[in-house]
Write a protein that holds these residues in place. Structure first.
Motif, PDB file in Angstrom:
ATOM      1  N   UNK A 146       0.852  -1.188   0.000  1.00  0.00           N
ATOM      2  CA  UNK A 146       0.000   0.000   0.000  1.00  0.00           C
ATOM      3  C   UNK A 146       0.886   1.235   0.000  1.00  0.00           C
ATOM      4  N   UNK A 147       0.569   2.203  -0.857  1.00  0.00           N
ATOM      5  CA  UNK A 147       1.346   3.443  -0.958  1.00  0.00           C
ATOM      6  C   UNK A 147       0.462   4.594  -0.495  1.00  0.00           C
ATOM      7  N   UNK A 148       0.946   5.315   0.517  1.00  0.00           N
ATOM      8  CA  UNK A 148       0.161   6.394   1.128  1.00  0.00           C
ATOM      9  C   UNK A 148       0.934   7.715   1.038  1.00  0.00           C
ATOM     10  N   UNK A 149       0.278   8.800   0.589  1.00  0.00           N
ATOM     11  CA  UNK A 149       0.944  10.099   0.577  1.00  0.00           C
ATOM     12  C   UNK A 149       1.381  10.497   1.992  1.00  0.00           C
ATOM     13  N   UNK A 188      -0.556  10.058   5.628  1.00  0.00           N
ATOM     14  CA  UNK A 188       0.063   9.233   6.669  1.00  0.00           C
ATOM     15  C   UNK A 188       0.153  10.017   7.980  1.00  0.00           C
ATOM     16  N   UNK A 189       0.668  11.233   7.914  1.00  0.00           N
ATOM     17  CA  UNK A 189       0.821  12.066   9.117  1.00  0.00           C
ATOM     18  C   UNK A 189      -0.529  12.445   9.717  1.00  0.00           C
ATOM     19  N   UNK A 190      -1.489  12.734   8.841  1.00  0.00           N
ATOM     20  CA  UNK A 190      -2.809  13.142   9.327  1.00  0.00           C
ATOM     21  C   UNK A 190      -3.525  11.996  10.034  1.00  0.00           C
ATOM     22  N   UNK A 191      -3.481  10.786   9.445  1.00  0.00           N
ATOM     23  CA  UNK A 191      -4.184   9.634  10.036  1.00  0.00           C
ATOM     24  C   UNK A 191      -3.551   9.178  11.345  1.00  0.00           C
ATOM     25  N   UNK A 192      -2.241   9.340  11.478  1.00  0.00           N
ATOM     26  CA  UNK A 192      -1.564   8.909  12.703  1.00  0.00           C
ATOM     27  C   UNK A 192      -1.320  10.048  13.681  1.00  0.00           C
ATOM     28  N   UNK A 193      -1.521  11.275  13.227  1.00  0.00           N
ATOM     29  CA  UNK A 193      -1.295  12.424  14.104  1.00  0.00           C
ATOM     30  C   UNK A 193       0.157  12.592  14.489  1.00  0.00           C
ATOM     31  N   UNK A 194       1.061  12.429  13.513  1.00  0.00           N
ATOM     32  CA  UNK A 194       2.497  12.484  13.787  1.00  0.00           C
ATOM     33  C   UNK A 194       3.198  13.447  12.826  1.00  0.00           C
ATOM     34  N   UNK A 211      -2.459  -0.691  11.896  1.00  0.00           N
ATOM     35  CA  UNK A 211      -3.270  -1.401  10.899  1.00  0.00           C
ATOM     36  C   UNK A 211      -4.649  -0.764  10.749  1.00  0.00           C
ATOM     37  N   UNK A 212      -5.293  -0.484  11.876  1.00  0.00           N
ATOM     38  CA  UNK A 212      -6.640   0.082  11.843  1.00  0.00           C
ATOM     39  C   UNK A 212      -6.651   1.495  11.263  1.00  0.00           C
ATOM     40  N   UNK A 213      -5.728   2.316  11.690  1.00  0.00           N
ATOM     41  CA  UNK A 213      -5.704   3.720  11.251  1.00  0.00           C
ATOM     42  C   UNK A 213      -5.351   3.878   9.775  1.00  0.00           C
TER      43      UNK A 213
END
Length: 337
Positions: A214-217, A221-227, A263-265
């Protein structure tokens, strides 16, 4: 010649009526004929009488917002059909039938607040995916006859049997494909369940779902994990793995996550993952498909291909369990209804 024209016109109209009227008579009834054929096909389902000889269950049909009541064994047919490909080996289908029936008996004996009033279970992945025979006939088309026959036979050959531990029905968890190992229950859920232990499952490597990417921008990535990502170009550090070789803990720029949270996020197929930064994207490779706890379906099929029977399969994936008759367990349920 002019005198013949009216005759020709009348004759032409007559011929047209001959061809058109039968069509008009047939068309309104064609859908009724198809429905009748479907109903007849469903009546001819193998051993439907035997499947009917079981306690009644109430399934909440989420798309229709209604409750469908049917015998337990017929419900198990609908779950096996909804959860496992019909072209799997018969012994794998039997193992799935045993797991599905055990799950439902356990559900009947418990009080599940997540189920709508009047129902025992839903038809979604929150419980078990279930499809009735009309839905399957539409889904399978010309393959319906052999698929429903094969699955019905698998259910009948395990009829009434459930998996127990300490004389209680187990939580018969199952999933699609392992990474080569199943997972301890506490690695994914909070409870340490003695029969849900990590075991090897090498057969899964043959599964078409064994590997994924899976390739994520980066921004997503930062927004979904809050990092925020480190400035050295790294993504994060996997600090520990589970007994089932999946990610237990990962640290991203000072923030810690469990493998399940990642995995969930991020919507990954598995919590066994590796990743790296490429340009403005995160490339994530995963092994396996599902939570990893309990019976691997592709692993079960691999075992069956090697000549193992359904008893071998379930006792491999569920440790120290017994195969017992459900009748005694269901007596209390029947008495309460």
């Amino acid at each position: 010649m002019k005198q013949l024209k009216p005759v020709v016109i009348i004759f032409s109209i007559f011929i047209s009526i001959i061809f058109i009227v039968p069509t008009l008579l047939v068309l309104p009834f064609s859908s009724d004929k198809e429905t009748a054929n479907l109903d007849e096909k469903l009546k001819n389902t193998p051993s439907v009488e035997e499947l009917a000889e079981s306690v009644e269950v109430a399934v909440y049909r989420s798309n229709q917002d209604l409750i469908e009541k049917l015998p337990l064994e017929q419900y198990v047919v609908g779950v096996v059909a909804g959860e496992m490909p019909a072209d799997f080996e018969k012994e794998a289908l039997k193992a799935q039938a045993l797991a599905a029936r055990t799950y439902m008996v356990n559900q009947l004996m418990s009080d599940d607040p997540s189920v709508p009033k009047g129902a025992d279970v839903t038809d979604t992945v929150s419980h078990q995916v279930y499809k009735n025979q009309k839905e399957l006939a539409t889904l399978w088309g010309s393959d319906y006859d052999w698929k429903i026959k094969k699955i019905s036979e698998a259910v009948l050959e395990t009829k009434g049997k459930v998996l127990t531990y300490d004389d209680k029905p187990i939580t018969a968890a199952f999933f699609s494909t392992s990474n080569g190992y199943t997972e301890n229950s506490e690695a994914y859920w909070t409870d340490d369940i003695p029969y849900l232990r990590s075991v090897e499952s090498p057969w899964d490597k043959a599964s078409p779902k064994f590997e994924d990417q899976k390739i994520i921008p980066i921004n997503e990535f930062k927004q979904k994990l809050g990092v925020t990502l480190p400035k050295d170009g790294s993504v994060g550090t996997i600090t520990s793995r589970t007994e089932g070789k999946r990610v237990a803990k990962v640290e991203i720029n000072g923030k810690e996550f469990t493998g399940r949270e990642i995995r969930d996020k991020l919507g990954l197929r598995s919590s066994d993952f590796t990743w790296y930064l490429k340009d403005d994207h995160i490339v994530i490779a995963t092994k396996g498909f599902g939570h990893g706890v309990g019976m691997s379906q592709y692993g079960a099929n691999g075992m069956a291909k090697e000549g193992k029977n359904y008893k071998d399969i379930v006792t491999h994936y569920y440790k120290d369990v017994k195969i017992t008759e459900s009748s005694k367990l269901l007596q209390k349920v029947t008495a309460q209804r």
